[in-house]
Design a protein around this motif. Structure first.
Motif, PDB file in Angstrom:
ATOM      1  N   ALA A  19       0.827  -1.208   0.000  1.00  0.00           N
ATOM      2  CA  ALA A  19       0.000   0.000   0.000  1.00  0.00           C
ATOM      3  C   ALA A  19       0.857   1.251   0.000  1.00  0.00           C
ATOM      4  CB  ALA A  19      -0.908   0.003   1.227  1.00  0.00           C
ATOM      5  N   PRO A  20       0.424   2.277  -0.749  1.00  0.00           N
ATOM      6  CA  PRO A  20       1.161   3.544  -0.694  1.00  0.00           C
ATOM      7  C   PRO A  20       0.963   4.199   0.660  1.00  0.00           C
ATOM      8  CG  PRO A  20      -0.809   3.765  -2.045  1.00  0.00           C
ATOM      9  CD  PRO A  20      -0.704   2.319  -1.652  1.00  0.00           C
ATOM     10  N   GLY A  21       1.871   5.082   1.029  1.00  0.00           N
ATOM     11  CA  GLY A  21       1.740   5.726   2.323  1.00  0.00           C
ATOM     12  C   GLY A  21       2.251   7.145   2.334  1.00  0.00           C
ATOM     13  N   GLY A  22       1.452   8.077   1.950  1.00  0.00           N
ATOM     14  CA  GLY A  22       1.870   9.457   2.130  1.00  0.00           C
ATOM     15  C   GLY A  22       1.798  10.328   0.909  1.00  0.00           C
ATOM     16  N   GLY A  23       1.751   9.778  -0.270  1.00  0.00           N
ATOM     17  CA  GLY A  23       1.608  10.581  -1.466  1.00  0.00           C
ATOM     18  C   GLY A  23       2.765  11.529  -1.727  1.00  0.00           C
ATOM     19  N   ALA A  24       2.428  12.716  -2.266  1.00  0.00           N
ATOM     20  CA  ALA A  24       3.432  13.668  -2.729  1.00  0.00           C
ATOM     21  C   ALA A  24       4.356  14.149  -1.616  1.00  0.00           C
ATOM     22  CB  ALA A  24       2.742  14.850  -3.400  1.00  0.00           C
ATOM     23  N   ALA A  25       3.821  14.394  -0.426  1.00  0.00           N
ATOM     24  CA  ALA A  25       4.665  14.884   0.674  1.00  0.00           C
ATOM     25  C   ALA A  25       5.701  13.837   1.069  1.00  0.00           C
ATOM     26  CB  ALA A  25       3.810  15.259   1.877  1.00  0.00           C
ATOM     27  N   ALA A  26       5.295  12.580   1.154  1.00  0.00           N
ATOM     28  CA  ALA A  26       6.237  11.513   1.502  1.00  0.00           C
ATOM     29  C   ALA A  26       7.265  11.323   0.393  1.00  0.00           C
ATOM     30  CB  ALA A  26       5.493  10.208   1.768  1.00  0.00           C
ATOM     31  N   LEU A  27       6.824  11.442  -0.864  1.00  0.00           N
ATOM     32  CA  LEU A  27       7.755  11.304  -1.976  1.00  0.00           C
ATOM     33  C   LEU A  27       8.763  12.450  -1.981  1.00  0.00           C
ATOM     34  CD1 LEU A  27       8.508   9.512  -4.329  1.00  0.00           C
ATOM     35  CD2 LEU A  27       6.932  10.810  -5.751  1.00  0.00           C
ATOM     36  N   ASP A  28       8.309  13.656  -1.695  1.00  0.00           N
ATOM     37  CA  ASP A  28       9.226  14.805  -1.604  1.00  0.00           C
ATOM     38  C   ASP A  28      10.247  14.600  -0.488  1.00  0.00           C
ATOM     39  OD1 ASP A  28       8.013  16.089  -3.706  1.00  0.00           O
ATOM     40  OD2 ASP A  28       6.835  17.451  -2.447  1.00  0.00           O
ATOM     41  N   ALA A  29       9.790  14.118   0.670  1.00  0.00           N
ATOM     42  CA  ALA A  29      10.699  13.869   1.792  1.00  0.00           C
ATOM     43  C   ALA A  29      11.703  12.784   1.430  1.00  0.00           C
ATOM     44  CB  ALA A  29       9.911  13.489   3.043  1.00  0.00           C
ATOM     45  N   SER A  60      10.914   2.872 -14.856  1.00  0.00           N
ATOM     46  CA  SER A  60       9.445   2.829 -14.875  1.00  0.00           C
ATOM     47  C   SER A  60       8.886   1.792 -13.903  1.00  0.00           C
ATOM     48  CB  SER A  60       8.933   2.559 -16.289  1.00  0.00           C
ATOM     49  OG  SER A  60       9.344   1.271 -16.726  1.00  0.00           O
ATOM     50  N   ARG A  61       9.689   0.847 -13.456  1.00  0.00           N
ATOM     51  CA  ARG A  61       9.245  -0.164 -12.493  1.00  0.00           C
ATOM     52  C   ARG A  61       9.855   0.086 -11.112  1.00  0.00           C
ATOM     53  NH1 ARG A  61       6.669  -4.343 -15.281  1.00  0.00           N
ATOM     54  NH2 ARG A  61       6.996  -5.863 -13.646  1.00  0.00           N
ATOM     55  N   ALA A  62      10.113   1.365 -10.816  1.00  0.00           N
ATOM     56  CA  ALA A  62      10.710   1.730  -9.531  1.00  0.00           C
ATOM     57  C   ALA A  62       9.627   2.022  -8.498  1.00  0.00           C
ATOM     58  CB  ALA A  62      11.601   2.962  -9.699  1.00  0.00           C
ATOM     59  N   PHE A  63       9.961   1.800  -7.234  1.00  0.00           N
ATOM     60  CA  PHE A  63       9.086   2.194  -6.133  1.00  0.00           C
ATOM     61  C   PHE A  63       9.950   2.689  -4.985  1.00  0.00           C
ATOM     62  CE2 PHE A  63       9.768  -2.344  -5.887  1.00  0.00           C
ATOM     63  CZ  PHE A  63       9.983  -2.624  -4.548  1.00  0.00           C
ATOM     64  N   VAL A  64       9.325   3.399  -4.055  1.00  0.00           N
ATOM     65  CA  VAL A  64      10.067   4.093  -3.008  1.00  0.00           C
ATOM     66  C   VAL A  64       9.553   3.675  -1.631  1.00  0.00           C
ATOM     67  CG1 VAL A  64      10.788   6.339  -2.113  1.00  0.00           C
ATOM     68  CG2 VAL A  64      10.393   6.042  -4.568  1.00  0.00           C
ATOM     69  N   PRO A  65      10.192   2.686  -1.002  1.00  0.00           N
ATOM     70  CA  PRO A  65       9.825   2.339   0.376  1.00  0.00           C
ATOM     71  C   PRO A  65      10.438   3.353   1.343  1.00  0.00           C
ATOM     72  CG  PRO A  65      11.450   0.798  -0.477  1.00  0.00           C
ATOM     73  CD  PRO A  65      11.156   1.772  -1.573  1.00  0.00           C
ATOM     74  N   VAL A  66       9.690   3.689   2.370  1.00  0.00           N
ATOM     75  CA  VAL A  66      10.154   4.648   3.376  1.00  0.00           C
ATOM     76  C   VAL A  66       9.857   4.116   4.770  1.00  0.00           C
ATOM     77  CG1 VAL A  66       9.946   6.677   1.888  1.00  0.00           C
ATOM     78  CG2 VAL A  66       7.997   5.979   3.273  1.00  0.00           C
ATOM     79  N   LEU A  67      10.647   4.576   5.729  1.00  0.00           N
ATOM     80  CA  LEU A  67      10.439   4.226   7.130  1.00  0.00           C
ATOM     81  C   LEU A  67      10.165   5.518   7.877  1.00  0.00           C
ATOM     82  CD1 LEU A  67      10.620   1.859   9.206  1.00  0.00           C
ATOM     83  CD2 LEU A  67      12.976   2.584   9.605  1.00  0.00           C
ATOM     84  N   HIS A  68       9.110   5.517   8.682  1.00  0.00           N
ATOM     85  CA  HIS A  68       8.724   6.694   9.459  1.00  0.00           C
ATOM     86  C   HIS A  68       8.922   6.413  10.940  1.00  0.00           C
ATOM     87  CE1 HIS A  68       6.639   8.784   6.151  1.00  0.00           C
ATOM     88  NE2 HIS A  68       6.346   7.577   5.739  1.00  0.00           N
ATOM     89  N   ALA A  69       9.332   7.438  11.680  1.00  0.00           N
ATOM     90  CA  ALA A  69       9.338   7.348  13.136  1.00  0.00           C
ATOM     91  C   ALA A  69       7.900   7.537  13.594  1.00  0.00           C
ATOM     92  CB  ALA A  69      10.230   8.431  13.728  1.00  0.00           C
ATOM     93  N   ARG A  70       7.561   6.975  14.708  1.00  0.00           N
ATOM     94  CA  ARG A  70       6.205   7.145  15.240  1.00  0.00           C
ATOM     95  C   ARG A  70       5.973   8.602  15.610  1.00  0.00           C
ATOM     96  NH1 ARG A  70       7.121   2.022  18.505  1.00  0.00           N
ATOM     97  NH2 ARG A  70       6.273   0.449  17.136  1.00  0.00           N
ATOM     98  N   LEU A  88      15.181   3.711  -3.063  1.00  0.00           N
ATOM     99  CA  LEU A  88      14.600   3.580  -4.391  1.00  0.00           C
ATOM    100  C   LEU A  88      14.948   2.185  -4.869  1.00  0.00           C
ATOM    101  CD1 LEU A  88      13.979   5.984  -7.097  1.00  0.00           C
ATOM    102  CD2 LEU A  88      15.279   3.976  -7.774  1.00  0.00           C
ATOM    103  N   VAL A  89      13.918   1.414  -5.195  1.00  0.00           N
ATOM    104  CA  VAL A  89      14.063   0.013  -5.577  1.00  0.00           C
ATOM    105  C   VAL A  89      13.450  -0.166  -6.958  1.00  0.00           C
ATOM    106  CG1 VAL A  89      13.527  -2.374  -4.934  1.00  0.00           C
ATOM    107  CG2 VAL A  89      13.881  -0.660  -3.144  1.00  0.00           C
TER     108      VAL A  89
END
Length: 186
Positions: A19-29, A60-70, A88-89
Motif C-alpha cells: 500500500a502507498p503511504g503518504g503521497g506527494a509529501a512523503a515522496l518529496d521527503a 518505470s518499475r521503480a518504487f520508493v519504500p520509506v520508514l517513518h518514526a512514530r 529507491l528500488v
C-alpha cells in the motif's frame, strides 16, 4: 514502513498488495533524503522518481519504500510521523529463455533442459539508493528499512534482492548481513 511511491501496476510488488503511504509529501521527503545523501546523483534520483529512462536504465518499475518514526504527542496534539529512511528500488523481470539452435532434424532446446521455457520467471529487485536522514544515522533505521524491503520483495515472489554499493558503504552492507545493525536480523 510504507511506500511513498507505490509499485507500478503489473509489478509483482503491486500484486503483493503493498500500500502507498503518504503521497506527494512523503515522496518529496524521500527525494530530499536521497538527494542529501547522494548529492552527486541528485539529477538521476529526481529523474528516477519520475520513472524516466536515465543513461539507458529504465526506472518505470521503480518504487520508493520509506520508514517513518512514530508520531509523538506533545501538549495534547499528535505530531505527524517523520520520515527517517528512504530507498529507491527497481523491479527487473528476467527475459524469457532463448532457444539454442536446433540440431538438424531436432527441436530447439532451452538453456537448462527441454522444459526450461516453462520455468517461472521471478522478479529480481535492485536497491539503487538507500539513505537515512542525518539525525537518525547509526540507529538501525536503514537496516530496519532494508529488512522491510526484503520482506516486501519476498511476499511478492522475488527471486533475489540485489544491492549496488560504493566502497564506503560496503562495510555497512556487510554488517547488515551479519546482523550487526539494530534488530540483529541476519
Amino acid at each position: 514502513f510504507s511506500l511513498a511511491a507505490a509499485p507500478p501496476r503489473g509489478t509483482a510488488c503491486a500484486a503483493a498488495g503493498a500500500a502507498p503511504g503518504g503521497g506527494a509529501a512523503a515522496l518529496d521527503a524521500a527525494q530530499n533524503t536521497l538527494c542529501d545523501a547522494f548529492s552527486k546523483s541528485a539529477g538521476e534520483i529526481k529523474a528516477a522518481l519520475r520513472g524516466d529512462l536515465v543513461k539507458g536504465f529504465d526506472y518505470s518499475r521503480a518504487f520508493v519504500p520509506v520508514l517513518h518514526a512514530r508520531g509523538k504527542t506533545e501538549g495534547g496534539s499528535a505530531t505527524a510521523p517523520a520520515l527517517v529512511a528512504a530507498a529507491l528500488v527497481v523491479e527487473h523481470m528476467p527475459p524469457p529463455p532463448t532457444p539454442t539452435p536446433a540440431a538438424p532434424g531436432g527441436l530447439p532446446q532451452f538453456e537448462g533442459g527441454p522444459n526450461a521455457d516453462a520455468a517461472p520467471r521471478e522478479p529480481v529487485y535492485e536497491v539503487i539508493w538507500l539513505a537515512t536522514v542525518p539525525g537518525k544515522r547509526g540507529r538501525g533505521c536503514g537496516a530496519a528499512l532494508f529488512y522491510a524491503i526484503l520482506d516486501l520483495c519476498a511476499s511478492a515472489g522475488g527471486g533475489a534482492v540485489v544491492v549496488t554499493s560504493t566502497l564506503q558503504a560496503t562495510c555497512w552492507w556487510l554488517g547488515v548481513g551479519r546482523g550487526e545493525e539494530a534488530g540483529k536480523r541476519p
